[in-house]
Design an enzyme around this catalytic site. Structure first.
Site: not given
Ligand code: PAF
Length: 279
Positions: A148, A35
């Protein structure tokens, strides 16, 4: 770093500060180095960087998964402050969804294969929250991890369908030292499970480097057999698919841009990963 809990507060902030460009990193918290890498890219490319932390109930097809999803807001805020994130948006469920939303999107095959098949309704829930967040934050650019990858494809399609002036930027998977893709869910693994989970990366690497030595079917068999040797690992799916359409393939000559995708249960924790196949 400014922290806002309501839509009104954050919108007043934008009206007063008039940022030239907003970079947005939507998250569900339990932040890790992956992140923070998105925050760092956003900071380089925008005037201000906004991170949202919201565990979105609409994208959990499994209620137990929602309950067990790791949450640690204090640690998250500390990590964001250390990364010099400008604004954090931490809304409640009521703030995000004051009215009932029953929207049904159609993303075609992008949302019906792999994760879409195994987590019915998941991408519809992701699209609902992202449309709402984009409407609140109105970013110029938004950043998502390529772990993802299917979610990234769905969000690019969402922005295209809604004709939103937002650039969606995919950022590389960040891996732990043992090769395991960083994920908030890794927090739930025991030490033994964490070790076992590193086999996913090893098997993906083997597949990604052996296109010229085996058929698609042989490599699919290899992946499943390799992981089945470890009792802690259960492969939910393994597919080799076109990187644009996400259509799974059976023969190498079907397309040139190929990615191997998998979801694996490690004990009680469901992990996903992917790797581009090298020619
Ligand atoms: O990848 C994630 O953490 C979630 O799917 C997101 C993109 C924040 C949507 O809730």
């Amino acid at each position: 770093m400014q922290v806002f809990k309501t839509v009104k507060e954050i919108q007043i902030y934008f009206i007063n500060s008039k940022p030239k460009s907003i970079g947005f990193v939507p998250t569900m918290g339990a932040l890790h180095v992956g992140h923070i890498s998105l925050i760092n890219v956003s900071k380089k490319q925008n005037n201000i960087t906004v991170c949202s932390i919201f565990v979105n109930p609409k994208q959990f097809n499994n209620p137990e998964d929602l309950i067990k999803y790791p949450r640690n807001i204090d640690a998250d805020l500390e990590k964001l402050a250390n990364a010099n994130c400008d604004v954090v948006f931490v809304p409640s469920v009521e703030e995000m969804y004051p009215n009932k939303i029953e929207k049904e999107y159609n993303f075609g095959i992008l949302s019906t294969v792999m994760e879409g098949e195994h987590r019915p309704g998941h991408f519809n829930g992701v699209a609902i929250v992202i449309e709402r967040l984009f409407d609140i934050i109105k970013p110029n650019k938004a950043y998502f991890g390529e772990k993802d990858f299917q979610q990234l494809s769905v969000i690019k399609e969402l922005v295209k369908q809604l004709k939103l002036p937002i650039k969606i930027i995919g950022c590389p998977i960040i891996r732990e030292d043992n090769g395991l893709a960083m994920s908030s869910r890794n927090e739930r693994l025991t030490k033994i499970e964490h070790n076992a989970a590193s086999e996913i990366n090893k098997a993906l690497k083997y597949v990604s480097q052996n296109k010229n030595n085996y058929s698609v079917l042989e490599l699919k068999k290899y992946f499943n057999n390799y992981l089945s040797k470890n009792k802690l690992l259960t492969t939910e799916y393994f597919e080799i698919a076109d990187g644009n359409s996400l259509t799974p393939i059976n023969h190498w000559n079907e397309t040139e841009y190929l990615i191997a995708f998998t979801a694996v249960m490690v004990g009680g924790v469901r992990l996903i990963d992917n790797m581009t196949i090298i020619n």
